[in-house]
Design a protein around this motif. Structure first.
Motif, PDB file in Angstrom:
ATOM      1  N   ILE A  13       1.781   7.966  24.515  1.00 51.91           N
ATOM      2  CA  ILE A  13       1.665   6.672  25.194  1.00 51.91           C
ATOM      3  C   ILE A  13       0.210   6.403  25.564  1.00 51.91           C
ATOM      4  N   ARG A  14      -0.493   7.414  26.059  1.00 56.82           N
ATOM      5  CA  ARG A  14      -1.905   7.255  26.397  1.00 56.82           C
ATOM      6  C   ARG A  14      -2.750   6.935  25.168  1.00 56.82           C
ATOM      7  N   LEU A  15      -2.478   7.625  24.075  1.00 62.08           N
ATOM      8  CA  LEU A  15      -3.275   7.439  22.867  1.00 62.08           C
ATOM      9  C   LEU A  15      -2.987   6.121  22.156  1.00 62.08           C
ATOM     10  N   ASP A  16      -1.871   5.491  22.478  1.00 60.22           N
ATOM     11  CA  ASP A  16      -1.537   4.208  21.863  1.00 60.22           C
ATOM     12  C   ASP A  16      -2.637   3.175  22.089  1.00 60.22           C
ATOM     13  N   ALA A  17      -3.309   3.241  23.243  1.00 54.73           N
ATOM     14  CA  ALA A  17      -4.378   2.284  23.544  1.00 54.73           C
ATOM     15  C   ALA A  17      -5.598   2.508  22.658  1.00 54.73           C
ATOM     16  N   TYR A  18      -5.798   3.731  22.192  1.00 54.62           N
ATOM     17  CA  TYR A  18      -6.938   4.042  21.338  1.00 54.62           C
ATOM     18  C   TYR A  18      -6.666   3.738  19.865  1.00 54.62           C
ATOM     19  N   TYR A  19      -5.406   3.664  19.502  1.00 52.61           N
ATOM     20  CA  TYR A  19      -5.019   3.410  18.117  1.00 52.61           C
ATOM     21  C   TYR A  19      -4.014   2.261  18.080  1.00 52.61           C
ATOM     22  N   PRO A  20      -4.454   1.053  18.385  1.00 53.36           N
ATOM     23  CA  PRO A  20      -3.522  -0.087  18.433  1.00 53.36           C
ATOM     24  C   PRO A  20      -2.973  -0.415  17.054  1.00 53.36           C
ATOM     25  N   GLY A  21      -1.773  -0.936  17.054  1.00 51.02           N
ATOM     26  CA  GLY A  21      -1.157  -1.378  15.811  1.00 51.02           C
ATOM     27  C   GLY A  21      -0.160  -0.412  15.221  1.00 51.02           C
ATOM     28  N   TYR A  22      -0.215   0.853  15.611  1.00 49.15           N
ATOM     29  CA  TYR A  22       0.700   1.844  15.041  1.00 49.15           C
ATOM     30  C   TYR A  22       2.005   1.954  15.828  1.00 49.15           C
ATOM     31  N   GLY A  23       1.988   1.584  17.092  1.00 49.04           N
ATOM     32  CA  GLY A  23       3.196   1.662  17.906  1.00 49.04           C
ATOM     33  C   GLY A  23       3.500   3.042  18.448  1.00 49.04           C
ATOM     34  N   PHE A  24       2.467   3.865  18.667  1.00 50.75           N
ATOM     35  CA  PHE A  24       2.710   5.232  19.127  1.00 50.75           C
ATOM     36  C   PHE A  24       3.461   5.292  20.454  1.00 50.75           C
ATOM     37  N   ALA A  25       3.250   4.311  21.328  1.00 53.53           N
ATOM     38  CA  ALA A  25       3.949   4.310  22.616  1.00 53.53           C
ATOM     39  C   ALA A  25       5.451   4.153  22.442  1.00 53.53           C
ATOM     40  N   ARG A  26       5.858   3.552  21.325  1.00 56.30           N
ATOM     41  CA  ARG A  26       7.289   3.341  21.088  1.00 56.30           C
ATOM     42  C   ARG A  26       7.918   4.506  20.321  1.00 56.30           C
ATOM     43  N   HIS A  27       7.339   4.870  19.197  1.00 55.83           N
ATOM     44  CA  HIS A  27       7.992   5.884  18.350  1.00 55.83           C
ATOM     45  C   HIS A  27       7.445   7.289  18.539  1.00 55.83           C
ATOM     46  N   GLY A  79       5.076   8.855  17.299  1.00 59.61           N
ATOM     47  CA  GLY A  79       4.607   9.545  16.102  1.00 59.61           C
ATOM     48  C   GLY A  79       5.675   9.883  15.101  1.00 59.61           C
ATOM     49  N   TYR A  80       6.939   9.630  15.408  1.00 56.66           N
ATOM     50  CA  TYR A  80       8.006   9.915  14.456  1.00 56.66           C
ATOM     51  C   TYR A  80       7.995   8.881  13.320  1.00 56.66           C
ATOM     52  N   GLY A  81       8.593   9.242  12.220  1.00 60.03           N
ATOM     53  CA  GLY A  81       8.528   8.413  11.018  1.00 60.03           C
ATOM     54  C   GLY A  81       9.556   7.298  11.003  1.00 60.03           C
ATOM     55  N   THR A  82       9.516   6.431  11.967  1.00 58.03           N
ATOM     56  CA  THR A  82      10.422   5.284  12.016  1.00 58.03           C
ATOM     57  C   THR A  82      10.007   4.256  10.962  1.00 58.03           C
ATOM     58  N   PRO A  83      10.888   3.330  10.596  1.00 57.57           N
ATOM     59  CA  PRO A  83      10.492   2.272   9.651  1.00 57.57           C
ATOM     60  C   PRO A  83       9.269   1.492  10.127  1.00 57.57           C
TER      61      PRO A  83
END
Length: 213
Positions: free
Chosen positions: A137-151, A153-157
């Motif tokens: 969740i913290r790293l989501d702000a550094y890598y916008p667009g990937y949705g890390f706060a939601r998934h 890092g799992y391989g969701t669609p």
């Protein structure tokens, strides 16, 4: 002095793999279970209860670079070794979820499905899962667009679609085929600094996040 050990994030496409070691006291928090069977809110509440009541606990991680260098199994076992090393004293015995045992200076018992059977392993699964989720969740702000706060890092669609659209970032495990397929011709985003909040971020390789002092 039996430590339960479990990992979180082994099947992800991105982010470190986490592990926790927990020595429970005589009081087991009510509602403890395999972290996968609990809601995020329930995991968060149990995280705090476990940290407050356990005789000893430690959380550690293996980095993305180590996953790519050694493979995910060996990196997971390395994270487990680091978690046990972060305990105040070596446990009399370690119970590990799954069929693979890390090399420790104490007897190790592997238990397939242990995170659904043994409270100490359940506790470790919760600590590892919550610590890893907080970091993604913290790293989501550094890598916008990937949705890390939601998934996380799992391989969701949605994650796979973002990976195809944006290419891999520094958090992605290049040794995993969905990431490796997108590497050619892509620019890598620089890695962010680690946070200072021990409750929401993880340490550098080789150190544990926190434990009872």
């Amino acid at each position: 002095m039996i430590a339960g050990i479990d990992e979180a994030g082994r099947g992800c496409l991105a982010g470190p793999v986490y592990a926790a070691a927990v020595v429970l006291g005589p009081w087991v928090p009510d509602g403890i279970n395999d972290s996968k069977k609990l809601s995020p809110a329930r995991r968060e509440a149990l995280f705090e209860r476990i940290c407050a009541s356990a005789l000893d606990w430690s959380i550690a991680r293996a980095e993305v670079e180590e996953i790519d260098q050694f493979d995910i199994l060996r990196a997971s076992l390395l994270a487990m070794q680091r978690a046990v090393a972060g305990l105040r004293s070596m446990p009399r015995e370690a119970w590990v979820d799954g069929p693979h045992a890390p090399r420790l200076d104490c007897p190790v018992r592997t238990i397939v499905g242990g995170d659904a059977q043994e409270p100490a392993i359940m506790a470790a699964s919760i600590l590892a899962k919550v610590a890893r989720d907080r970091e993604l969740i913290r790293l989501d702000a550094y890598y916008p667009g990937y949705g890390f706060a939601r998934h996380k890092g799992y391989g969701t669609p949605a994650h796979l679609a973002a990976l195809r659209r944006l290419g891999p970032c520094a958090l992605h495990r290049r040794s995993f085929s969905p990431c490796a397929a997108q590497v050619q011709g892509r620019l890598e985003v620089c890695a962010p600094p680690l946070g200072d909040d021990r409750a929401t971020s993880a340490p550098a390789a080789g150190a544990n996040v926190a434990g009872n002092a």
